[in-house]
Design an enzyme around this catalytic site. Sequence first.
Site, short mmCIF file in Angstrom:
data_model
loop_
_atom_site.label_atom_id
_atom_site.label_comp_id
_atom_site.label_asym_id
_atom_site.label_seq_id
_atom_site.Cartn_x
_atom_site.Cartn_y
_atom_site.Cartn_z
N THR A 10 -5.06 19.03 -0.15
CA THR A 10 -4.75 18.12 -1.25
C THR A 10 -5.85 18.17 -2.30
O THR A 10 -7.01 17.91 -2.01
CB THR A 10 -4.60 16.68 -0.72
OG1 THR A 10 -3.55 16.65 0.25
CG2 THR A 10 -4.27 15.72 -1.85
N ARG B 211 0.78 7.86 -7.20
CA ARG B 211 -0.34 7.03 -6.76
C ARG B 211 -1.68 7.41 -7.39
O ARG B 211 -2.68 6.78 -7.11
CB ARG B 211 -0.46 7.10 -5.24
CG ARG B 211 0.71 6.47 -4.52
CD ARG B 211 0.70 6.80 -3.03
NE ARG B 211 -0.47 6.27 -2.34
CZ ARG B 211 -0.63 5.01 -1.95
NH1 ARG B 211 0.32 4.12 -2.21
NH2 ARG B 211 -1.71 4.64 -1.29
N LYS C 231 -1.68 21.27 -2.41
CA LYS C 231 -0.85 20.10 -2.73
C LYS C 231 -1.41 19.36 -3.93
O LYS C 231 -2.60 19.04 -3.97
CB LYS C 231 -0.78 19.16 -1.52
CG LYS C 231 0.10 17.94 -1.72
CD LYS C 231 0.16 17.11 -0.45
CE LYS C 231 1.12 15.94 -0.58
NZ LYS C 231 0.58 14.88 -1.47
N TYR D 290 -8.43 16.65 2.60
CA TYR D 290 -8.90 16.35 1.25
C TYR D 290 -10.16 17.16 0.93
O TYR D 290 -10.86 17.62 1.82
CB TYR D 290 -9.24 14.87 1.10
CG TYR D 290 -8.07 13.94 1.08
CD1 TYR D 290 -7.22 13.89 -0.02
CD2 TYR D 290 -7.81 13.09 2.16
CE1 TYR D 290 -6.14 13.02 -0.04
CE2 TYR D 290 -6.73 12.22 2.14
CZ TYR D 290 -5.90 12.19 1.04
OH TYR D 290 -4.83 11.34 1.01
N GLN E 168 -3.34 18.23 7.05
CA GLN E 168 -3.73 18.00 5.66
C GLN E 168 -5.21 17.66 5.56
O GLN E 168 -5.75 16.93 6.39
CB GLN E 168 -2.90 16.85 5.05
CG GLN E 168 -3.29 16.46 3.64
CD GLN E 168 -4.36 15.37 3.60
OE1 GLN E 168 -4.59 14.67 4.58
NE2 GLN E 168 -5.03 15.25 2.47
N ARG F 222 -5.01 1.47 -8.32
CA ARG F 222 -3.77 0.91 -7.77
C ARG F 222 -3.85 -0.62 -7.83
O ARG F 222 -4.45 -1.26 -6.97
CB ARG F 222 -3.55 1.42 -6.35
CG ARG F 222 -3.44 2.94 -6.32
CD ARG F 222 -3.51 3.51 -4.92
NE ARG F 222 -3.65 4.98 -4.98
CZ ARG F 222 -3.96 5.74 -3.95
NH1 ARG F 222 -4.16 5.18 -2.76
NH2 ARG F 222 -4.07 7.05 -4.09
N SER G 19 -2.17 13.70 8.48
CA SER G 19 -3.18 13.37 7.48
C SER G 19 -4.57 13.39 8.12
O SER G 19 -4.74 12.97 9.26
CB SER G 19 -2.91 11.99 6.88
OG SER G 19 -4.00 11.56 6.08
N HIS H 276 1.37 12.98 -6.05
CA HIS H 276 0.86 12.05 -5.02
C HIS H 276 1.73 10.80 -4.96
O HIS H 276 1.24 9.69 -4.73
CB HIS H 276 -0.60 11.68 -5.30
CG HIS H 276 -1.44 11.55 -4.07
ND1 HIS H 276 -2.23 12.57 -3.61
CD2 HIS H 276 -1.61 10.53 -3.19
CE1 HIS H 276 -2.87 12.18 -2.51
NE2 HIS H 276 -2.49 10.95 -2.24
N TYR I 240 0.83 -1.20 0.00
CA TYR I 240 0.00 0.00 0.00
C TYR I 240 0.87 1.25 0.00
O TYR I 240 0.58 2.21 -0.72
CB TYR I 240 -0.93 -0.01 1.22
CG TYR I 240 -1.85 1.19 1.27
CD1 TYR I 240 -2.90 1.32 0.37
CD2 TYR I 240 -1.67 2.19 2.23
CE1 TYR I 240 -3.74 2.42 0.41
CE2 TYR I 240 -2.51 3.29 2.28
CZ TYR I 240 -3.54 3.40 1.37
OH TYR I 240 -4.38 4.50 1.41
#
Length: 379
Positions: free
Chosen positions: A155, A278, A251, A129, A127, A164, A106, A275, A24
Amino acid sequence: MIISSSTDYRRAAQKRLPPFLFHYIDGGAYAEHTLRRNVDDLAEVALRQRVLKDMSQLDTSIDLFGEKLSMPVALSPVGLTGMYARRGEVQAARAADARGIPFTMSSVSVCPIEEVAPRLSRPMWFQLYVLKDRGFMRNALERAQAAGCSTLVFTVDMPVPGARYRDAHSGMSGPNAALRRYAQAVMHPRWAWDVGLLGRPHDLGNISRYLGKPTGLEDYMGYLGANFDPSISWKDLEWIREFWKGPMLIKGILDPDDARDAVRFGADGIIVSNHGGRQLDGVLSSARALPAIADAVKGQIKILADSGIRSGLDVVRMIALGADAAMLGRAYIYALAAAGQSGVDHLLGLIEKEIRVAMTLTSVSSISQITSELLVREP
């Protein structure tokens, strides 16, 4: 095992972690071309070696957003950090704090903001989202400000999750994922005892506190998958800019036009980032994207960069390409997984030493002297 680099920590982490966790953090999107180019393109950046200068006095420190950093480095936000070591966010943050650099928390961490912030001597960064659930966003911002977080890292390169492939093969997702993860944990007893048992709860602390109920790994995937917002635009960020009282970084910038938009928006900084490879495979590496972005906005906004940085030499390369500072992600997670707080502290010591060596051999005595003049210009 002798540890002298982030590469060594990566090998140690792979031995200790169940495969679903190692892959991961180690993997990228699709066929992982951008993931590899992040590292390879940075390694191809050649610096001018200069000699016979008095380099007895070096200063690696910088001032960034009103904070004094011991070196031009910050730790990037990494989701699920608390799955890589017992209460991993606390351990990583303490290591960064001891080394005099920022730790970025995060919003999808295991430890909640309130568990980490009181254990530090300096403010951490936070951070966030872009999510459809604006209530969570506002709640997280309020709690981050109440905890004394100094800088917001927003972000913007995840309106949808990246594809992924490794996650499906490793057990992070895909058929019978929970059963496969359990079987892997049994085969890694040191991790299972130290993190799997003693590291509980494994909730997503910030989301759990907002929802008022525990949220585990399955909830993490479901909640985020349902809440990423592909409709987001600069206009949607205006309320955040008004609400957040401190510096705000955007970001996920890879294009000069987006960097110019960030300046017009009133951001205090940008983070040149894909990222960590990713999200969208096939985009430019951060090292290749950075010079054009620096040409467009240098001096108008602070520029940070991540993706592919594995050493202090890489930090110097990024600054020579146009960044004001660099951010470490995977590298410190490898160290955290291998040896906890002491591993991150040791890695950061290596990074600082490597920065000093690079500065000495390129004859620059301060970070401000690291410019594009250090780059070897190919004929």
